[in-house]
Design a protein around this motif. Structure first.
Motif, PDB file in Angstrom:
ATOM      1  N   TRP A  23     -17.843  11.576   2.702  1.00  0.00           N
ATOM      2  CA  TRP A  23     -18.588  11.985   1.620  1.00  0.00           C
ATOM      3  C   TRP A  23     -19.422  10.927   1.270  1.00  0.00           C
ATOM      4  O   TRP A  23     -20.100  10.775   0.011  1.00  0.00           O
ATOM      5  N   GLY A  24     -20.010  10.137   2.074  1.00  0.00           N
ATOM      6  CA  GLY A  24     -20.928   9.189   1.876  1.00  0.00           C
ATOM      7  C   GLY A  24     -20.421   7.786   1.193  1.00  0.00           C
ATOM      8  O   GLY A  24     -21.110   6.941   0.815  1.00  0.00           O
ATOM      9  N   PHE A  25     -19.155   7.698   0.982  1.00  0.00           N
ATOM     10  CA  PHE A  25     -18.450   6.545   0.377  1.00  0.00           C
ATOM     11  C   PHE A  25     -18.620   5.255   1.296  1.00  0.00           C
ATOM     12  O   PHE A  25     -18.620   5.745   2.603  1.00  0.00           O
ATOM     13  N   PRO A  26     -18.545   3.987   0.695  1.00  0.00           N
ATOM     14  CA  PRO A  26     -18.689   2.948   1.851  1.00  0.00           C
ATOM     15  C   PRO A  26     -17.486   2.865   2.885  1.00  0.00           C
ATOM     16  O   PRO A  26     -16.418   3.286   2.496  1.00  0.00           O
TER      17      PRO A  26
ATOM     18  N   ARG B 247     -10.779   4.979   6.903  1.00  0.00           N
ATOM     19  CA  ARG B 247     -11.563   3.773   6.995  1.00  0.00           C
ATOM     20  C   ARG B 247     -12.851   3.822   5.935  1.00  0.00           C
ATOM     21  O   ARG B 247     -13.445   2.821   5.832  1.00  0.00           O
ATOM     22  N   GLY B 248     -12.847   4.991   5.303  1.00  0.00           N
ATOM     23  CA  GLY B 248     -14.015   5.134   4.676  1.00  0.00           C
ATOM     24  C   GLY B 248     -15.340   5.722   5.257  1.00  0.00           C
ATOM     25  O   GLY B 248     -15.120   6.102   6.560  1.00  0.00           O
TER      26      GLY B 248
ATOM     27  N   LEU C 231       0.745  -1.072  -0.164  1.00  0.00           N
ATOM     28  CA  LEU C 231       0.008   0.252   0.106  1.00  0.00           C
ATOM     29  C   LEU C 231       0.820   1.371   0.012  1.00  0.00           C
ATOM     30  O   LEU C 231       1.766   1.417   0.957  1.00  0.00           O
ATOM     31  N   THR C 232       0.633   2.094  -0.809  1.00  0.00           N
ATOM     32  CA  THR C 232       1.445   3.431  -0.975  1.00  0.00           C
ATOM     33  C   THR C 232       0.916   4.296   0.098  1.00  0.00           C
ATOM     34  O   THR C 232       1.581   5.089   0.734  1.00  0.00           O
ATOM     35  N   HIS C 233      -0.232   4.061   0.538  1.00  0.00           N
ATOM     36  CA  HIS C 233      -0.828   5.143   1.790  1.00  0.00           C
ATOM     37  C   HIS C 233      -2.160   4.746   1.914  1.00  0.00           C
ATOM     38  O   HIS C 233      -2.894   3.743   1.423  1.00  0.00           O
ATOM     39  N   ARG C 234      -2.650   5.080   3.152  1.00  0.00           N
ATOM     40  CA  ARG C 234      -3.849   4.569   3.723  1.00  0.00           C
ATOM     41  C   ARG C 234      -4.982   5.289   3.677  1.00  0.00           C
ATOM     42  O   ARG C 234      -5.942   5.745   4.297  1.00  0.00           O
ATOM     43  N   HIS C 235      -5.231   5.689   2.309  1.00  0.00           N
ATOM     44  CA  HIS C 235      -6.537   6.544   2.001  1.00  0.00           C
ATOM     45  C   HIS C 235      -7.574   5.432   1.383  1.00  0.00           C
ATOM     46  O   HIS C 235      -7.288   4.489   0.827  1.00  0.00           O
ATOM     47  N   PHE C 236      -8.885   5.639   1.814  1.00  0.00           N
ATOM     48  CA  PHE C 236      -9.933   4.725   1.660  1.00  0.00           C
ATOM     49  C   PHE C 236     -10.018   4.202   0.131  1.00  0.00           C
ATOM     50  O   PHE C 236     -10.170   2.899   0.000  1.00  0.00           O
ATOM     51  N   ASP C 237      -9.757   4.952  -0.838  1.00  0.00           N
ATOM     52  CA  ASP C 237      -9.896   4.693  -2.279  1.00  0.00           C
ATOM     53  C   ASP C 237      -9.010   3.518  -2.781  1.00  0.00           C
ATOM     54  O   ASP C 237      -9.067   3.056  -3.738  1.00  0.00           O
ATOM     55  N   HIS C 238      -7.805   3.569  -1.765  1.00  0.00           N
ATOM     56  CA  HIS C 238      -6.970   2.334  -2.233  1.00  0.00           C
ATOM     57  C   HIS C 238      -6.854   1.135  -1.456  1.00  0.00           C
ATOM     58  O   HIS C 238      -5.996   0.173  -1.773  1.00  0.00           O
TER      59      HIS C 238
END
Length: 208
Positions: free
Chosen positions: A94-97, A90-91, A52-59
C-alpha cells in the motif's frame, strides 16, 4: 513492573517498554525509537531484549535502529519466517516504506524469561502463521500484538492469516488467562481478559 507505551510509526503501533530494577524489555517497535531511547536514558535502564509478537511491517519499523543503539538481541516468532520477504513483512504494501533489515533469534515458546522477568510465550497464530503473545504472570499482564484488541480481534486477510485459527488462539490461549489480566494490544487502548470475555462482540464466535 512499569509498562511504558509509545504509539509509533505510520499506523501508530503500540510499542512497549517493560522493566524491573535496571533492566528493560521492548515489545514491538513500530517506528523511530527515539522516545524509547529517551525513556531508557531517563530511567537508566539497560535494554536486554527486543521481542516481536509477529512479523508485520508496522511492528518492525524501528527494530533495526533500536537494536543497533542498544545491542539488544531481537527475538521473532519462527512461525512467521515465511513473511520476512513478503510485502506484509518487509513493507512496501500500500505504498508504506520498507523495513530496515535486522538480525533476529527464534522466539522461545513456553516458560522463559526476559530481563529477569518470568514470561510465558503463548502461541497465538491466526493474524499471522506464527504470532505469539507474551504473558507475564507475576505482573498479570499480556502483550497480544494484533491477536486481541479492545472490543475487537486481528484481521486475517493478510498472507498466512486464518480466521478460525485466530478464534481458537483467543479462546484457548488468551481467554484461559485470569480475568484480571491486563491486555496490552498492538493498537488502541489496553483492556482486560475478563472485560473482553464479557463484552467483545466476537465472543459468540469465540465460544462457538
Amino acid at each position: 513492573m512499569p509498562v511504558a507505551t509509545f504509539p509509533l510509526g505510520p499506523l501508530q503501533t503500540n510499542s512497549y517498554l517493560i522493566h524491573a530494577d535496571n533492566r528493560a524489555v521492548a515489545v514491538d517497535v513500530g517506528g523511530q525509537p527515539a522516545p524509547m531511547l529517551d525513556y531508557l536514558a531517563e530511567y537508566r535502564l539497560s535494554l536486554t531484549a527486543i521481542c516481536l509478537t509477529h512479523r508485520h511491517f508496522d511492528h518492525l519499523y524501528g527494530v533495526a535502529e533500536l537494536a543497533a543503539a542498544t545491542r539488544a538481541p531481537v527475538y521473532a516468532p519462527a512461525g512467521d519466517d515465511s513473511l520476512a520477504e513478503t510485502e506484509s513483512g518487509r513493507g512496501g504494501i500500500w505504498g508504506f516504506p520498507q523495513v530496515t533489515p535486522f538480525e533476529s533469534l527464534p522466539m522461545p515458546t513456553g516458560e522463559t524469561s526476559f530481563g529477569g522477568m518470568g514470561c510465558r510465550v503463548l502461541e497465538t497464530p491466526g493474524h499471522t502463521p506464527g504470532g505469539v503473545s507474551l504473558y507475564f504472570p507475576a505482573e498479570s499482564l499480556v502483550f497480544t500484538g494484533d491477536a486481541l484488541f479492545y472490543r475487537s480481534m486481528g484481521r486475517t486477510d493478510f498472507p498466512g492469516g486464518d480466521h478460525a485459527t485466530l478464534l481458537r488462539s483467543i479462546n484457548d490461549a488468551l481467554f484461559a488467562l485470569p480475568p484480571e489480566t491486563v491486555v496490552y494490544p498492538g493498537h488502541g487502548p489496553a483492556t482486560t481478559i475478563g472485560d473482553e470475555r464479557k463484552n467483545n462482540p466476537f465472543c459468540g464466535e469465540f465460544r462457538a
